[in-house]
Design an enzyme around this catalytic site. Structure first.
Site: not given
Ligand code: EPZ
Length: 424
Positions: A22-23, A308, A400, A117, A122
């Site tokens: 999915k991701n 995850d 999902r 969320c 996020r």
């Molecule tokens: C991806 O989300 C995945 N989603 C998430 O999977 C997964 O948990 C996450 O990566 C971490 O591995 C998809 O790929 C669709 P991040 P993403 O930006 O990219 C902070 C699932 O269950 N951050 O890597 O949105 C954020 O808050 C989902 O399939 C900032 O501070 O996650 C978090 O603490 C849930 N500023 C950390 O970084 C930003 O601009 C990592 O988030 C962006 C993120």
């Protein structure tokens, strides 16, 4: 609305084929916006999030269809559209990854802010920082990101945040930089395999990307990209979930199409707990005999233990031998499942970014409420080992990210079925 009814006690056994990721599929589908022509994405799982992305792309003038063979064809037919509205985006946060491609290809993108969320705050500050450094003019208006640029310009961008690199920010900047003038270097890029899979598709479209999957990604901008064909990688989180399901029930399963190279941390931790894992010709044999040793697990960016799989690991450790500490360094507040597992007789206490789990003899079946995708998977896993019946409500969360989970678990011997939910 549906619920899942699980009767615990059956050991899982048999074979299960791991689906496409999915991701990985979501940003790859968004990247089709960049191409001058149709793209064909193979091995795309049938999930609610994939349908959401198809509908968002349709609203952006990219016609798509998910074929019986699991492939998705995507063709940009109306490039005048550039608004991803709130009604669409709020169904799935991952839709933020249309921002980079829209801006780079159409010069203007108006994308609703994703909003709150349950797994944590996020923000998208890293996405906006990266696009600004590529020369985009960005403002936030009435809950929308408004980004404009005639043509983006390559730059060196440090993309590390308070919790380390960001997966979708890396994806957004990498996609945008493919059509920028000159060279872009992303430092502190996310190293998740989904990023390397996305770069593979972009390079098939004619992009010039090197180093994807490492902390430093170099993109040399090109004038235009074509449509392309790509086969999406396996879903390492789905694979991890089935491994933990087999281990929890003391079962033995063969997972076809599971790529051990993407599961290093997971295999290591499960072996430490006492689970037997063998690699054989592109599949993984997982066999377990609970109770397992208690242990400490820390969720980290790839190649660390994936956040995850945090909830699923917690479900496994609720019936382990001793006291375990699970810490989530990526989403420190991702613990909505604790209260529901405690309803089933677990003994878990949240302490800042950690959960202290005192292993108990057994769990007992109960009514539990799913709060998010991975938490709902953990509740199903807990139901597989609990005494009696567990009813998991609000399973739309699980749809999902897991295709027909009750059918595939039933095939492995689980006593689980889906039913109309008259209680929510
Ligand atoms: C991806 O989300 C995945 N989603 C998430 O999977 C997964 O948990 C996450 O990566 C971490 O591995 C998809 O790929 C669709 P991040 P993403 O930006 O990219 C902070 C699932 O269950 N951050 O890597 O949105 C954020 O808050 C989902 O399939 C900032 O501070 O996650 C978090 O603490 C849930 N500023 C950390 O970084 C930003 O601009 C990592 O988030 C962006 C993120």
């Amino acid at each position: 609305m549906d619920k899942l009814v699980v009767r615990g006690g059956n050991r899982l056994s048999g074979r299960v084929k791991i689906n496409g990721s999915k991701n990985s599929a979501l940003p790859i589908m968004a990247a089709s916006i960049l191409g001058d022509g149709p793209s064909v994405i193979e091995n795309v799982p049938r999930l609610r999030d994939i349908r959401s992305m198809l509908s968002i792309l349709d609203s952006l003038g990219v016609q798509g269809c998910h074929r019986d063979d699991g492939s998705v064809t995507l063709e940009p037919v109306d490039t005048s559209k550039n608004v991803a509205d709130y009604a669409q985006v709020r169904t799935m946060r991952g839709s933020i990854c249309v921002l980079g491609p829209l801006l780079a290809k159409r010069g203007r993108a108006v994308v609703s802010l994703p909003g709150g969320c349950v797994i944590g705050v996020r923000p998208i500050d890293l996405h906006l920082k990266g696009l600004r450094e590529l020369g985009a003019k960005i403002s936030i208006e009435r809950g929308y990101v408004v980004a404009e640029a005639e043509r983006l310009a390559g730059a060196e961008i440090y993309l590390g945040g308070a919790f380390g690199p960001s997966v979708l920010a890396t994806a957004n900047i990498m996609m945008a930089a493919t059509l920028a003038e000159g060279e872009t270097i992303i430092d502190c890029a996310a190293c998740e395999p989904e990023i390397a899979d996305l770069a593979k598709f972009l390079n098939a479209m004619g992009a010039k990307i090197e180093g994807a999957g490492s902390p430093t990604v170099v993109i040399r901008g090109v004038e235009k990209l074509a449509g392309a064909r790509h086969c999406v990688m396996q879903d390492r989180i789905e694979a991890g979930t089935y491994m933990i399901a087999a281990a929890s029930t003391g079962g033995e399963i063969i997972m076809e199409d599971a790529n051990p190279a993407h599961l290093g941390a997971v295999i290591d931790k499960l072996r430490l707990a006492g689970v037997s894992i063998e690699k054989a010709n592109g599949s993984l044999r997982v066999a377990g005999s609970p109770p397992y040793k208690a242990m400490d697990v820390t969720m980290l960016p790839y190649p660390g233990m994936p956040t995850d799989l945090q909830a699923q690991m917690m479900a496994l450790l609720t019936v382990s031998d001793g006291i375990s500490v699970v810490t989530d360094k990526v989403f420190p507040d991702r613990f909505m499942h604790i209260a529901e597992l405690n309803r089933m007789g677990a003994d878990i206490r949240k302490e800042g970014p950690s959960a202290i789990i005192r292993g108990v003899e057994r769990l007992s079946g109960s009514h539990v409420m799913a709060s998010d995708l991975r938490a709902s998977a953990a509740l199903v896993l807990a139901g597989l080992v609990a005494d009696g019946e567990t009813e998991v409500h609000r399973v739309y969360h699980i749809d999902r990210g897991y295709e027909r989970i009750e059918e595939r678990l039933s095939k492995l011997g689980a006593d689980i079925h889906r039913a109309e939910d008259d209680e929510t």
